[in-house]
Design an enzyme around this catalytic site. Structure first.
Site, PDB file in Angstrom:
ATOM      1  N   HIS A 139      64.018 -38.487  74.398  1.00  0.00           N
ATOM      2  CA  HIS A 139      63.694 -38.716  75.808  1.00  0.00           C
ATOM      3  C   HIS A 139      62.392 -38.004  76.158  1.00  0.00           C
ATOM      4  O   HIS A 139      62.229 -36.819  75.846  1.00  0.00           O
ATOM      5  CB  HIS A 139      64.826 -38.184  76.690  1.00  0.00           C
ATOM      6  CG  HIS A 139      64.516 -38.161  78.154  1.00  0.00           C
ATOM      7  ND1 HIS A 139      64.081 -39.286  78.845  1.00  0.00           N
ATOM      8  CD2 HIS A 139      64.576 -37.170  79.072  1.00  0.00           C
ATOM      9  CE1 HIS A 139      63.897 -38.958  80.122  1.00  0.00           C
ATOM     10  NE2 HIS A 139      64.183 -37.691  80.290  1.00  0.00           N
ATOM     11  N   HIS A 141      58.709 -38.063  79.101  1.00  0.00           N
ATOM     12  CA  HIS A 141      58.185 -38.441  80.417  1.00  0.00           C
ATOM     13  C   HIS A 141      56.729 -38.905  80.292  1.00  0.00           C
ATOM     14  O   HIS A 141      55.829 -38.264  80.822  1.00  0.00           O
ATOM     15  CB  HIS A 141      58.233 -37.234  81.375  1.00  0.00           C
ATOM     16  CG  HIS A 141      59.598 -36.687  81.659  1.00  0.00           C
ATOM     17  ND1 HIS A 141      59.802 -35.441  82.246  1.00  0.00           N
ATOM     18  CD2 HIS A 141      60.830 -37.219  81.469  1.00  0.00           C
ATOM     19  CE1 HIS A 141      61.104 -35.225  82.394  1.00  0.00           C
ATOM     20  NE2 HIS A 141      61.748 -36.278  81.920  1.00  0.00           N
ATOM     21  N   GLU A 169      51.378 -55.515  67.958  1.00  0.00           N
ATOM     22  CA  GLU A 169      52.292 -54.505  67.437  1.00  0.00           C
ATOM     23  C   GLU A 169      53.552 -54.398  68.303  1.00  0.00           C
ATOM     24  O   GLU A 169      54.634 -54.088  67.794  1.00  0.00           O
ATOM     25  CB  GLU A 169      51.555 -53.154  67.431  1.00  0.00           C
ATOM     26  CG  GLU A 169      51.970 -52.214  66.328  1.00  0.00           C
ATOM     27  CD  GLU A 169      51.645 -52.747  64.941  1.00  0.00           C
ATOM     28  OE1 GLU A 169      50.826 -53.686  64.823  1.00  0.00           O
ATOM     29  OE2 GLU A 169      52.258 -52.245  63.993  1.00  0.00           O
ATOM     30  N   HIS A 210      61.188 -42.043  86.155  1.00  0.00           N
ATOM     31  CA  HIS A 210      61.618 -40.841  85.423  1.00  0.00           C
ATOM     32  C   HIS A 210      61.022 -40.778  84.015  1.00  0.00           C
ATOM     33  O   HIS A 210      60.310 -39.837  83.708  1.00  0.00           O
ATOM     34  CB  HIS A 210      63.154 -40.780  85.377  1.00  0.00           C
ATOM     35  CG  HIS A 210      63.682 -39.564  84.684  1.00  0.00           C
ATOM     36  ND1 HIS A 210      64.861 -38.955  85.032  1.00  0.00           N
ATOM     37  CD2 HIS A 210      63.206 -38.833  83.623  1.00  0.00           C
ATOM     38  CE1 HIS A 210      65.070 -37.900  84.262  1.00  0.00           C
ATOM     39  NE2 HIS A 210      64.086 -37.816  83.399  1.00  0.00           N
TER      40      HIS A 210
HETATM   41  O1  2HA Z   1      65.217 -31.961  80.035  1.00  0.00           O
HETATM   42  O2  2HA Z   1      63.862 -34.450  81.082  1.00  0.00           O
HETATM   43  O3  2HA Z   1      65.868 -35.657  82.272  1.00  0.00           O
HETATM   44  C1  2HA Z   1      64.696 -32.274  81.287  1.00  0.00           C
HETATM   45  C2  2HA Z   1      64.740 -33.736  81.499  1.00  0.00           C
HETATM   46  C3  2HA Z   1      65.883 -34.282  82.233  1.00  0.00           C
HETATM   47 ZN    ZN Z   2      63.811 -36.414  81.930  1.00  0.00          ZN
END
Ligand code: 2HA
Ligand code: ZN
Length: 279
Positions: A139, A141, A169, A210
């Site tokens: 994950h 950002h 690609e 997010h």
């Molecule tokens: O770890 O990114 O979504 C902090 C984050 C929560």
């Molecule tokens: Zn996050």
């Protein structure tokens, strides 16, 4: 073997450090998890110090007895290469997939990422699918894909098609497309279930306003997915910022040709004509 010397661990640290250098992990932003094989866990045995069982608050029977390397809540990806035993920990699940215990790491009183529910539900989904197991859930950002969630309709079809058009690609790297989840409270069970559902079909899930979750076979593949989708979003943001936007683009017919000649299956629902949108 020391955990920090194990091949799997070094490649996770590299992924975290690369992500930090890409600018995807401000402060404690982002998190990462990796499912260990039994052999990988055994190789780290001498350093494991199992702690007390902690309830997960949900159950993932598909992952009974599994072990994971995960980043810690509040910890910084920026620190991953400098103090990996602070940034990361190893955890093991019990035989019912209802409790976890810390086996190593999380120095100075750390615990697993606040997004552990999404990580574990995604691992549970990926473990049940055929093919090479996707053992890494990542994950981040990244700015451009987040920016896109303010200007494009929040639909899988629109995001997939727009991102595919940017360079060949993209359809080759994520032929199954991209899932989009609406804005939801992070860290909770609801966002974990929504993401797990999308992960049945996709390996990239955009969280509106997010960030992105992706699932890869190994750390390099996970980084590659994040890098490719964010680069595509960056090009699209530049195009959308030019007055008048696109003057021409890649047609569905051209994507079908790519699909045939490169042997990738691109679902037809992403290749519809765009009514009223020119191009
Ligand atoms: O770890 O990114 O979504 C902090 C984050 C929560
Ligand atoms: Zn996050």
């Amino acid at each position: 073997m020391k955990v920090t010397d194990a091949g799997f661990f070094r490649s996770l640290v590299r992924l975290a450090d690369d992500g930090w250098r890409m600018g995807w992990h401000e402060r404690n932003g982002g998190n990462l998890s990796f499912r260990l094989t039994e052999e990988e866990l055994r190789s780290a045995e001498e350093e494991l110090r199992p702690g007390a069982w902690v309830p997960l608050g949900f159950s993932v029977p598909e992952l009974a007895g599994a072990a994971f390397a995960v980043t810690g809540t509040g910890r910084y990806f920026r620190d991953a290469a400098v103090k990996p035993e602070d940034t990361f920990g190893l955890i093991g699940l019990d035989g019912r997939g209802e409790n976890y215990r810390i086996l190593w790491g999380f120095a100075h009183g750390g615990r697993p990422t606040s997004e552990l529910p999404t990580h574990l539900l995604t691992h549970a989904v990926k473990a049940s699918l055929p093919g090479e197991p996707r053992r890494v859930v990542y994950h981040a950002h990244p700015s451009n894909i987040i920016a896109l969630t303010f200007v494009l309709p929040l639909s899988d079809e629109v995001f997939t098609r727009e991102l595919w058009e940017m360079f060949p690609e993209c359809p080759l790297v994520f032929p199954e497309g991209v899932g989009v989840a609406p804005w939801m409270v992070p860290g909770g069970r609801a966002i974990a279930e929504a993401t797990g559902d999308l992960m049945k079909r996709y390996n990239i899930v955009v969280w509106a306003h997010h960030g992105v979750f992706c699932a890869g076979e190994d750390p390099d593949a996970a980084f590659g997915l994040m890098h490719t989708v964010e680069k595509s979003a960056e090009i699209l943001m530049k195009v959308l910022a030019v007055p008048g936007g696109k003057k021409q683009t890649v047609a569905p017919e051209q994507l079908r040709r790519l699909s045939e000649e490169c042997g990738v299956d691109l679902p037809e629902r992403f290749l519809r004509d765009k009514p009223g949108q020119n191009p």
